[in-house]
Design an enzyme around this catalytic site. Structure first.
Site, PDB file in Angstrom:
ATOM      1  N   ASP A   1      -6.879   4.213  -4.651  1.00  0.00           N
ATOM      2  CA  ASP A   1      -7.566   4.070  -3.368  1.00  0.00           C
ATOM      3  C   ASP A   1      -8.215   5.446  -3.148  1.00  0.00           C
ATOM      4  OD1 ASP A   1      -7.610   2.033  -0.903  1.00  0.00           O
ATOM      5  OD2 ASP A   1      -7.408   4.006  -0.015  1.00  0.00           O
TER       6      ASP A   1
ATOM      7  N   LYS B   1       0.871  -1.188   0.000  1.00  0.00           N
ATOM      8  CA  LYS B   1       0.000   0.000   0.000  1.00  0.00           C
ATOM      9  C   LYS B   1       0.896   1.223   0.000  1.00  0.00           C
ATOM     10  CE  LYS B   1      -4.436   0.862   0.256  1.00  0.00           C
ATOM     11  NZ  LYS B   1      -5.591  -0.001  -0.021  1.00  0.00           N
TER      12      LYS B   1
HETATM   13  N1  GLU Z   1      -7.326   0.124  -2.942  1.00  0.00           N
HETATM   14  C1  GLU Z   1      -8.060  -1.065  -3.223  1.00  0.00           C
HETATM   15  C2  GLU Z   1      -8.087  -1.964  -2.006  1.00  0.00           C
HETATM   16  O1  GLU Z   1      -8.158  -1.468  -0.895  1.00  0.00           O
HETATM   17  C3  GLU Z   1      -7.610  -1.742  -4.523  1.00  0.00           C
HETATM   18  C4  GLU Z   1      -6.157  -2.059  -4.628  1.00  0.00           C
HETATM   19  C5  GLU Z   1      -5.731  -2.554  -6.014  1.00  0.00           C
HETATM   20  O2  GLU Z   1      -6.543  -2.600  -6.917  1.00  0.00           O
HETATM   21  O3  GLU Z   1      -4.551  -2.885  -6.129  1.00  0.00           O
HETATM   22  O4  GLU Z   1      -8.101  -3.164  -2.086  1.00  0.00           O
END
Ligand code: GLU
Length: 448
Positions: free
Chosen positions: A168, A128
């Protein structure tokens, strides 16, 4: 050392070590409370000190992002990429641009992402990233300059088989476009390096819809397990971003009525059910506050404050805004409102007291790492399409998404049944099922 002792020692270590990282500590506690039976079954995990190793990211990159605003003033933000765990695949997870972003929040999100990604059944590790940059009120040009500066540094650490970011909160198709443009300028065409791209250069159909649709498909499984169906249900949704919009769209398409959506200033109640086209126009095209929706829709009223304090007759709640948005009073109100099912679209939207309140009242809770895994699952499908240089149809991707969500439900419910004797304990079930695969992978790769 037995499982109880090992987990107790680990909890104490974390309480001291992460005193300054409350969100991360919160997620560690929620996790460790679930996985004790796995450690009882696998003493070799204790031998390998797996839990303490797992809680430390493989690496965190911290960097500054200098950028020029429209007045020609030099500005700067702090950014991070948490590369948490690569046992089952390249680091994968979104980027968040929001003023609250700090290391604790990105570590909690990265930790959740490891198990969420494992549950999808696809070969992706957990990561992340993001920055405390606030996109609100910034011009398109400012957003572009920020994204270019951010990627100029981040590009050194990512790649299609190394680390694959996505969106996100605060990062949607516009930002992904600017981020990828800068990556390409520095490294050449490699569109598998980021997901959530626009469709013209490798984005996947149904990625925009995937998190919200997935959370509704997960809810369908929860309802079916109790002999119910979504048709005719009254649903309360919080948030008005990508997850909330597409959860509302799918729920209404399947015959439910969605009565609320919200932003950080207030919320709207629309007794006729949300007008999805108007909601999309206000939020996606005009980038306005949710108040504008009520100004243009006679059946809707706008209220300042938190949607979870509102008295309204509903069957289902879908928190799709942000972490810890529902606290004990909100959970008590939800119970009074008649909520029987919660499917979490946001990451860790309930604090511990809220979760306990709901569970004590017999509410069936679908935890985020299972319920909102549809977004990252379709990101992984986008990676597959980019590798194959193919693009699948909307229906193909949507069908795979439904199968993945059904499969996640099955994994969570069987793990819950096996380890807690309660097939409805999806919080424990999702943690255990997600963890089991990662633990086996880590152990077989040796002490790394
Ligand atoms: N931000 C999204 C999550 O919390 C998607 C992450 C992604 O697609 O890599 O899972």
């Amino acid at each position: 050392m037995n499982a109880k002792e090992y987990l107790q020692e680990t909890r104490q270590l974390w309480d001291k070590k992460y005193e300054q990282e409350p969100e991360f500590l919160q997620v560690l506690h929620e996790f460790v409370d679930s996985v004790e039976p796995v450690f009882e079954e696998h003493p070799e995990y204790i031998e390998a000190n797996l839990l303490q190793i797992l809680a430390i990211p493989e690496r965190i990159i911290e960097f500054r992002v200098p950028w020029m605003d429209d007045q020609g003033k030099a500005r700067v933000n702090t950014a991070f990429r948490v590369q948490f765990n690569s046992a089952i695949g390249p680091y994968k997870g979104g980027l968040r641009f929001h003023p609250t972003v700090n290391k604790s929040i990105l570590k909690f999100l990265g930790f959740e992402q490891i198990f969420k990604n494992s549950l999808t059944g696809l070969p992706i590790g957990g990561g992340k990233g993001g920055s405390d940059f606030d996109p609100k009120g910034k011009s398109d040009q400012e957003i572009m300059r920020f994204c270019q500066s951010f990627m100029t540094e981040l590009q050194k650490y990512i790649g299609p088989d190394m680390d694959v970011p996505a969106g996100d909160i605060g990062v949607g198709a516009r930002e992904v476009g600017y981020l990828y443009g800068q990556y390409k300028r520095l490294n050449g065409f490699q569109n598998g390096v980021i997901t959530g791209k626009p469709l013209t250069y490798g984005g996947s159909l149904a990625r925009t819809q995937a998190t919200g649709y997935g959370a509704v498909y997960f809810l369908n499984n929860m309802l079916a397990a109790k002999g119910e169906a979504i048709e005719g249900k009254r649903i309360m949704i919080s948030g008005a971003g990508n997850v909330a919009i597409y959860a509302a769209e799918k729920a209404q398409e399947l015959g439910a009525t969605v009565l609320t959506v919200s932003d950080s200033n207030g919320y709207i109640v629309d007794e006729e059910g949300i007008d999805i086209d108007l909601l999309k126009d206000v939020k996606e095209n005009r980038r306005e506050r949710i108040k504008v929706y009520a100004e243009e829709r006679p059946s809707a009223s706008y209220y300042e404050g938190v949607v979870w304090d509102h008295a309204i007759d509903v069957d289902v709640a879908m928190p799709c805004a942000t972490q810890n948005e529902v606290k004990k009073p909100g959970a008590e109100q939800a119970v009074k409102n008649g909520v029987k099912y919660v499917s979490e679209g946001a990451n860790m939207p309930l604090d511990k007291a809220a979760t306990d309140t709901l569970l004590e009242a017999g509410v069936f809770v679908g935890p985020a790492k299972a319920a909102n895994a549809g977004g990252v699952a379709v990101s992984a499908l986008e990676m597959s399409q980019n590798s194959q240089r193919l693009s699948w149809t909307f229906d193909e991707v949507d069908q795979k998404l439904q199968d993945i969500m059904d499969n996640i439900y099955q994994q969570a419910t069987s793990a819950a049944e096996k380890y807690t004797n309660d097939p409805y304990n999806l919080i424990a079930g999702a943690n255990i099922a997600g963890f089991s695969k990662v633990a086996q992978a880590m152990l077989s790769q040796g002490l790394v």
